[in-house]
Motif scaffolding. Structure first.
Motif, PDB file in Angstrom:
ATOM      1  N   GLU A 110       0.856  -1.221  -0.004  1.00  0.00           N
ATOM      2  CA  GLU A 110       0.032  -0.012  -0.054  1.00  0.00           C
ATOM      3  C   GLU A 110       0.906   1.270  -0.028  1.00  0.00           C
ATOM      4  O   GLU A 110       0.555   2.050  -0.684  1.00  0.00           O
ATOM      5  CB  GLU A 110      -0.825  -0.168   1.446  1.00  0.00           C
ATOM      6  CG  GLU A 110      -1.838  -1.108   1.213  1.00  0.00           C
ATOM      7  CD  GLU A 110      -1.747  -2.381   1.892  1.00  0.00           C
ATOM      8  OE1 GLU A 110      -2.277  -2.941   2.628  1.00  0.00           O
ATOM      9  OE2 GLU A 110      -0.469  -2.774   1.937  1.00  0.00           O
ATOM     10  N   ALA A 113       2.249   1.730  -3.474  1.00  0.00           N
ATOM     11  CA  ALA A 113       1.315   2.152  -4.435  1.00  0.00           C
ATOM     12  C   ALA A 113       0.960   3.880  -3.987  1.00  0.00           C
ATOM     13  O   ALA A 113       1.015   4.700  -5.072  1.00  0.00           O
ATOM     14  CB  ALA A 113      -0.038   1.603  -4.089  1.00  0.00           C
ATOM     15  N   ALA A 233       4.468  -3.625  -8.938  1.00  0.00           N
ATOM     16  CA  ALA A 233       3.446  -2.457  -8.878  1.00  0.00           C
ATOM     17  C   ALA A 233       3.796  -1.905 -10.382  1.00  0.00           C
ATOM     18  O   ALA A 233       2.530  -1.235 -10.584  1.00  0.00           O
ATOM     19  CB  ALA A 233       3.890  -1.768  -7.716  1.00  0.00           C
ATOM     20  N   ALA A 384      -1.729  -0.937  -9.204  1.00  0.00           N
ATOM     21  CA  ALA A 384      -1.276   0.334  -8.565  1.00  0.00           C
ATOM     22  C   ALA A 384      -0.539   1.231  -9.668  1.00  0.00           C
ATOM     23  O   ALA A 384      -0.894   2.485  -9.798  1.00  0.00           O
ATOM     24  CB  ALA A 384      -0.373   0.015  -7.479  1.00  0.00           C
TER      25      ALA A 384
END
Length: 429
Positions: A110, A113, A233, A384
């Motif tokens: 996260e 991202a 990602a 992402a």
């Protein structure tokens, strides 16, 4: 693009990195990005880390870039996609200038991202989705046939989540980032759980684990999965990312842009490649030797999955990072040994290094995941990057992704075709 030796009597003119960057009107690091994408060739100066470039190639690229920036089409022109997201250089790659391996191995997916989307590190970032989005995605996924693969479930979930979001046509930066924060956990939640203790809360890697593995998660394995998500990602203009940018160029909303990426990622030469590597490793483990397995692949005319990457002359840095983490997981030892055997055996035929698909296959095989799990990890992770590229493309001139077709069919005009089985005016002959 491979360097060619100049023809005798026709010495080529070489440019330094500084001269090439000035001619192209870009920073020196962008010149090397063109090399990594195959748009320029380079030649290393002996005894130095610097390179030189073919002046004719640089001038041709500069002309193409000028045509693209002014919107003037030309024969052989191609869009030059400038990006601030991923830079690939030799055996390393960077997210917004930060070493991507360092970022992925020290931060959550996260947080990686958020860095791609905003250029800021949001420590402790978590992704949650509204209940209406989750319900819509789960309903759509449950309605699919039982044999449906994960890629189909993710596509159905993305469409369902879009329909559930009446504000999906808002292309502002804040709205698109918000879509990313809710769509990614929605995609994960739409996958059927494989572990009875699954919960749709906590780090995304933990939530995804329960959808992929029947085993209870341990910290080293969770860390490897989280790192794999971060490493995957983004990776510059891969095929699925280019599809996303084309959709965003036409001002499709973020859900539709991600759907375009999901449509491409299922290809065996892209996101699904790790599944082929997973099956290869299982065969090697079963037989106890890579040689007969590799021999059969070559005999059938198939390329060896999990080996080689056109952007990296050596080992894929993503594979190197994952192998390092997997070496600390005892149950991964058989798959790791099989992977090393594959690389060593294939090297007798052609000197190719391991890529991320092979490392991902070691992760999925050793954690009791299905062969298609690697494709799922890839698609969830790359969402992402797709959101980040859509954001960039929304800031560009609309519909710039419009190359000209080179027509090679029959020269017009031709007469109308005639159905020889029927007379004119629809009457039978």
């Amino acid at each position: 693009m491979r360097d060619q030796e100049p023809a005798p009597g026709h010495p080529e003119r070489r440019l330094s990195t500084k001269e090439a960057s000035e001619l192209l009107g870009v920073k020196p690091e962008t010149v090397y990005a063109y090399v990594s994408r195959g748009q320029l060739s380079s030649r290393r100066v002996p005894g130095s880390r610097s390179s030189t470039f073919d002046a004719a190639e640089v001038e041709a690229l500069a002309r193409r870039n000028r045509r693209e920036s002014t919107g003037t089409p030309g024969a052989g022109s191609e869009p030059a996609v400038r990006t601030r997201l991923t830079y690939i250089d030799a055996d390393r790659y960077y997210f917004r200038g930060v070493d991507a391996v360092d970022l992925a191995t020290t931060h959550s997916y996260e947080e990686v991202a958020e860095w791609l989307w905003t250029g800021e590190l949001h420590a402790g970032a978590t992704f949650t989705a509204p209940e209406e989005s989750l319900r819509a995605a789960r309903r759509a996924a449950r309605a699919l046939p039982e044999h449906t693969g994960p890629a189909d479930r993710l596509r159905a979930a993305a469409v369902a989540a879009a329909v559930a979001d009446p504000l999906r046509f808002d292309l502002s930066e804040k709205a698109v980032i918000g879509t990313g924060r809710t769509l990614i956990p929605t995609l994960v939640a739409a996958l059927p759980p494989r572990h009875p203790g699954h919960r749709d809360e906590g780090p995304l890697a933990r939530r995804l684990w329960s959808r992929l593995s029947p085993h209870a998660p341990d910290e080293p394995s969770l860390n490897a999965l989280n790192t794999a998500l971060g490493l995957l990602a983004d990776h510059d203009l891969a095929a699925s990312t280019l599809a996303v940018r084309v959709a965003a160029s036409a001002r499709a909303h973020a859900y539709a842009a991600v759907s375009a990426g999901l449509g491409v990622v299922e290809g065996p030469l892209h996101g699904a490649a790790s599944g082929l590597a997973h099956r290869l490793l299982e065969e090697v483990i079963d037989q106890g030797d890579a040689a007969p397995v590799i021999a059969e692949e070559l005999r059938a005319g198939r390329r060896i999955p999990g080996l080689g990457h056109r952007l990296y002359p050596g080992e894929d840095p993503r594979a190197r990072a994952l192998f390092t983490l997997l070496a600390d997981i005892p149950r991964a030892y058989p798959a790791l040994a099989a992977a090393r055997d594959v690389v060593a055996t294939a090297a007798r035929h052609t000197p190719l290094h391991a890529n991320v698909d092979l490392a991902l296959a070691v992760l999925t095989q050793s954690c009791g995941m299905a062969p298609a799990a690697g494709e799922t990890i890839f698609a969830v992770a790359r969402t992402a990057g797709w959101i980040a590229h859509a954001l960039e493309e929304y800031g560009e001139r609309p519909l710039r992704m419009r190359p000209s077709g080179l027509y090679v069919g029959p020269k017009p005009p031709r007469p109308l075709p005639v159905d020889h089985g029927h007379a004119p005016n629809g009457h039978s002959a």
